[in-house]
Design a protein around this motif. Structure first.
Motif, PDB file in Angstrom:
ATOM      1  N   ARG A  67       3.730 -12.184 -56.280  1.00 63.44           N
ATOM      2  CA  ARG A  67       4.082 -11.179 -57.293  1.00 63.44           C
ATOM      3  C   ARG A  67       3.424  -9.840 -56.998  1.00 63.44           C
ATOM      4  O   ARG A  67       4.062  -8.783 -57.083  1.00 63.44           O
ATOM      5  CB  ARG A  67       3.664 -11.690 -58.674  1.00 63.44           C
ATOM      6  N   LYS A  68       2.140  -9.872 -56.635  1.00 62.82           N
ATOM      7  CA  LYS A  68       1.422  -8.621 -56.407  1.00 62.82           C
ATOM      8  C   LYS A  68       1.766  -7.959 -55.079  1.00 62.82           C
ATOM      9  O   LYS A  68       1.405  -6.809 -54.857  1.00 62.82           O
ATOM     10  CB  LYS A  68      -0.081  -8.872 -56.492  1.00 62.82           C
ATOM     11  N   ASN A  69       2.458  -8.680 -54.199  1.00 60.90           N
ATOM     12  CA  ASN A  69       2.840  -8.110 -52.916  1.00 60.90           C
ATOM     13  C   ASN A  69       4.336  -7.798 -52.837  1.00 60.90           C
ATOM     14  O   ASN A  69       4.848  -7.504 -51.754  1.00 60.90           O
ATOM     15  CB  ASN A  69       2.454  -9.059 -51.776  1.00 60.90           C
ATOM     16  N   LYS A  70       5.020  -7.852 -53.964  1.00 62.95           N
ATOM     17  CA  LYS A  70       6.444  -7.527 -53.975  1.00 62.95           C
ATOM     18  C   LYS A  70       6.663  -6.036 -53.756  1.00 62.95           C
ATOM     19  O   LYS A  70       5.815  -5.206 -54.084  1.00 62.95           O
ATOM     20  CB  LYS A  70       7.077  -7.950 -55.303  1.00 62.95           C
ATOM     21  N   LEU A  71       7.802  -5.722 -53.224  1.00 65.17           N
ATOM     22  CA  LEU A  71       8.174  -4.326 -53.031  1.00 65.17           C
ATOM     23  C   LEU A  71       8.406  -3.672 -54.388  1.00 65.17           C
ATOM     24  O   LEU A  71       9.105  -4.218 -55.246  1.00 65.17           O
ATOM     25  CB  LEU A  71       9.446  -4.232 -52.185  1.00 65.17           C
ATOM     26  N   CYS A  72       7.808  -2.501 -54.577  1.00 64.72           N
ATOM     27  CA  CYS A  72       7.979  -1.760 -55.841  1.00 64.72           C
ATOM     28  C   CYS A  72       9.343  -1.062 -55.813  1.00 64.72           C
ATOM     29  O   CYS A  72       9.436   0.160 -55.595  1.00 64.72           O
ATOM     30  CB  CYS A  72       6.842  -0.763 -56.023  1.00 64.72           C
ATOM     31  N   ILE A  73      10.376  -1.842 -56.023  1.00 66.38           N
ATOM     32  CA  ILE A  73      11.739  -1.337 -55.852  1.00 66.38           C
ATOM     33  C   ILE A  73      12.049  -0.209 -56.832  1.00 66.38           C
ATOM     34  O   ILE A  73      12.620   0.822 -56.463  1.00 66.38           O
ATOM     35  CB  ILE A  73      12.747  -2.493 -56.008  1.00 66.38           C
ATOM     36  N   GLU A  74      11.677  -0.398 -58.086  1.00 63.72           N
ATOM     37  CA  GLU A  74      12.013   0.603 -59.101  1.00 63.72           C
ATOM     38  C   GLU A  74      11.383   1.956 -58.792  1.00 63.72           C
ATOM     39  O   GLU A  74      12.049   2.998 -58.850  1.00 63.72           O
ATOM     40  CB  GLU A  74      11.559   0.112 -60.477  1.00 63.72           C
ATOM     41  N   ALA A  75      10.086   1.941 -58.438  1.00 63.39           N
ATOM     42  CA  ALA A  75       9.405   3.207 -58.120  1.00 63.39           C
ATOM     43  C   ALA A  75       9.977   3.835 -56.862  1.00 63.39           C
ATOM     44  O   ALA A  75      10.128   5.065 -56.785  1.00 63.39           O
ATOM     45  CB  ALA A  75       7.911   2.954 -57.955  1.00 63.39           C
ATOM     46  N   ALA A  86       2.185   4.480 -53.435  1.00 58.55           N
ATOM     47  CA  ALA A  86       1.050   4.818 -54.296  1.00 58.55           C
ATOM     48  C   ALA A  86       0.952   3.855 -55.470  1.00 58.55           C
ATOM     49  O   ALA A  86      -0.147   3.401 -55.834  1.00 58.55           O
ATOM     50  CB  ALA A  86       1.185   6.250 -54.793  1.00 58.55           C
ATOM     51  N   VAL A  87       2.076   3.524 -56.077  1.00 61.58           N
ATOM     52  CA  VAL A  87       2.093   2.568 -57.189  1.00 61.58           C
ATOM     53  C   VAL A  87       1.553   1.218 -56.728  1.00 61.58           C
ATOM     54  O   VAL A  87       0.712   0.589 -57.399  1.00 61.58           O
ATOM     55  CB  VAL A  87       3.521   2.419 -57.744  1.00 61.58           C
ATOM     56  N   PHE A  88       2.007   0.771 -55.579  1.00 64.31           N
ATOM     57  CA  PHE A  88       1.568  -0.528 -55.049  1.00 64.31           C
ATOM     58  C   PHE A  88       0.071  -0.549 -54.801  1.00 64.31           C
ATOM     59  O   PHE A  88      -0.631  -1.480 -55.211  1.00 64.31           O
ATOM     60  CB  PHE A  88       2.332  -0.819 -53.753  1.00 64.31           C
ATOM     61  N   VAL A  89      -0.450   0.479 -54.136  1.00 65.68           N
ATOM     62  CA  VAL A  89      -1.875   0.518 -53.788  1.00 65.68           C
ATOM     63  C   VAL A  89      -2.745   0.594 -55.038  1.00 65.68           C
ATOM     64  O   VAL A  89      -3.750  -0.115 -55.161  1.00 65.68           O
ATOM     65  CB  VAL A  89      -2.164   1.710 -52.855  1.00 65.68           C
ATOM     66  N   LEU A  90      -2.368   1.434 -55.987  1.00 69.54           N
ATOM     67  CA  LEU A  90      -3.174   1.571 -57.205  1.00 69.54           C
ATOM     68  C   LEU A  90      -3.134   0.300 -58.049  1.00 69.54           C
ATOM     69  O   LEU A  90      -4.114  -0.029 -58.721  1.00 69.54           O
ATOM     70  CB  LEU A  90      -2.689   2.773 -58.016  1.00 69.54           C
ATOM     71  N   ASN A  91      -2.023  -0.423 -58.014  1.00 67.17           N
ATOM     72  CA  ASN A  91      -1.958  -1.697 -58.730  1.00 67.17           C
ATOM     73  C   ASN A  91      -2.886  -2.738 -58.113  1.00 67.17           C
ATOM     74  O   ASN A  91      -3.330  -3.669 -58.794  1.00 67.17           O
ATOM     75  CB  ASN A  91      -0.522  -2.225 -58.742  1.00 67.17           C
ATOM     76  N   LEU A  92      -3.182  -2.584 -56.819  1.00 70.26           N
ATOM     77  CA  LEU A  92      -4.127  -3.477 -56.150  1.00 70.26           C
ATOM     78  C   LEU A  92      -5.569  -3.000 -56.276  1.00 70.26           C
ATOM     79  O   LEU A  92      -6.457  -3.538 -55.612  1.00 70.26           O
ATOM     80  CB  LEU A  92      -3.769  -3.600 -54.661  1.00 70.26           C
ATOM     81  N   LYS A  93      -5.799  -1.991 -57.124  1.00 70.43           N
ATOM     82  CA  LYS A  93      -7.127  -1.404 -57.300  1.00 70.43           C
ATOM     83  C   LYS A  93      -7.612  -0.699 -56.036  1.00 70.43           C
ATOM     84  O   LYS A  93      -8.825  -0.591 -55.783  1.00 70.43           O
ATOM     85  CB  LYS A  93      -8.158  -2.461 -57.727  1.00 70.43           C
ATOM     86  N   ASN A 139       3.850  -9.457 -46.638  1.00 70.39           N
ATOM     87  CA  ASN A 139       4.928  -8.963 -47.493  1.00 70.39           C
ATOM     88  C   ASN A 139       4.537  -7.662 -48.189  1.00 70.39           C
ATOM     89  O   ASN A 139       5.382  -6.788 -48.397  1.00 70.39           O
ATOM     90  CB  ASN A 139       5.289 -10.015 -48.542  1.00 70.39           C
ATOM     91  N   GLY A 140       3.279  -7.513 -48.544  1.00 72.22           N
ATOM     92  CA  GLY A 140       2.846  -6.303 -49.216  1.00 72.22           C
ATOM     93  C   GLY A 140       2.971  -5.065 -48.355  1.00 72.22           C
ATOM     94  O   GLY A 140       3.129  -3.949 -48.872  1.00 72.22           O
TER      95      GLY A 140
END
Length: 269
Positions: A67-75, A86-93, A139-140
């Motif tokens: 789930r946490k490594n899914k592609l941020c398709i919407e963004a 950026a959304v992906f990286v910040l979600n991973l802290k 995948n991330g």
């Protein structure tokens, strides 16, 4: 796989002890210890629940990793791949730094959006990304491979980064200048061989890679592949002594022995 197998063995041992306890009490005519029998029966029944709990925990961990490594398709569809990354990286802290910024950013994506004023979000270019110690996986990296100006990437201490993940870094062959893979337990020399695509790399940290064998030879290989790169880790201090050093050491030992013999003769005379 080892944990469920161990639980099955323990469950069998507990069942055997419980059955043996009941058999001994009935065959000898004596009264078995009710506390001991009760505990063994409880453990025999509950081991089924423990094994199920372990299986469910492993499944949840795997699902959360996916789930946490899914592609941020919407963004990505709304703002582009740079903002999606950026959304992906910040979600991973993790931390990010865009072109034109002097400081790293690691707060929420909403605050970053307000700080930068996304009126011109299409002009945003990420220059540096730090996801050290995160659960980013092969995948991330889908969230990062479309970045056009990435110069710095820190993947140190990421337990899910492996040799296949390093193959994906070829997407940054024209831009990446600094890369840290320090402390990644699943990286081997096979994955490091893929780094020859990063011909603009100027700094590479490959220290503390426990799965890499023959570190001295890998260091030589990396230097040949990336002659312009400053490589940290796998230093020559870990290598076997060179032939020249061995010869010099032998000559020094011979000289010291000859000097010692000479002093001994002088004392006796």
């Amino acid at each position: 796989m080892a944990a469920p197998a161990l639980l099955r063995q323990c469950r069998g041992m507990v069942s055997l002890l419980y059955s043996t306890s009941r058999y001994n009490s009935s065959s000898t005519g004596s009264t078995a210890n009710p506390v001991k029998v009760g505990v063994l029966q409880y453990l025999s029944n509950r081991f089924y629940d423990v094994e199920t709990f372990v299986d469910v925990s492993k499944a949840l961990k795997k699902w959360n990793l996916h789930r946490k490594n899914k592609l941020c398709i919407e963004a990505c569809e709304r703002y582009g791949f740079e903002v999606g990354a950026a959304v992906f990286v910040l979600n991973l802290k993790g931390r990010i730094r865009a072109w034109g910024q002097n400081n790293w950013y690691q707060n929420s994506i909403t605050k970053w959006k307000n700080d930068l004023d996304f009126q011109n979000y299409e002009e945003i270019r990420l220059e540096a990304i730090d996801v050290s110690g995160s659960i980013i996986s092969y995948n991330g990296l889908d969230n990062l491979v479309n970045l056009k100006a990435l110069k710095y990437l820190d993947l140190s201490r990421c337990p899910n980064i492996d040799d296949w993940s390093l193959c994906r870094l070829t997407a940054f062959g024209d831009t990446l200048e600094e890369l840290s893979l320090a402390g990644c337990p699943r990286i081997t020399e096979r994955g490091l061989a893929c780094l020859h695509h990063l011909q603009n790399l100027k700094h590479l940290d490959v220290s503390d890679l426990p799965s890499v064998q023959h570190k001295e030879l890998v260091r030589i290989l990396l230097e040949e592949m990336l002659p312009q790169c400053d490589i940290v880790g796998m230093g020559y201090g870990e290598m076997e002594p060179r032939v020249e050093d061995a010869v010099n050491r032998d000559e020094m030992e011979e000289h010291q022995e000859a000097t010692s013999n000479l002093k001994t003769r002088e004392i006796h005379t």
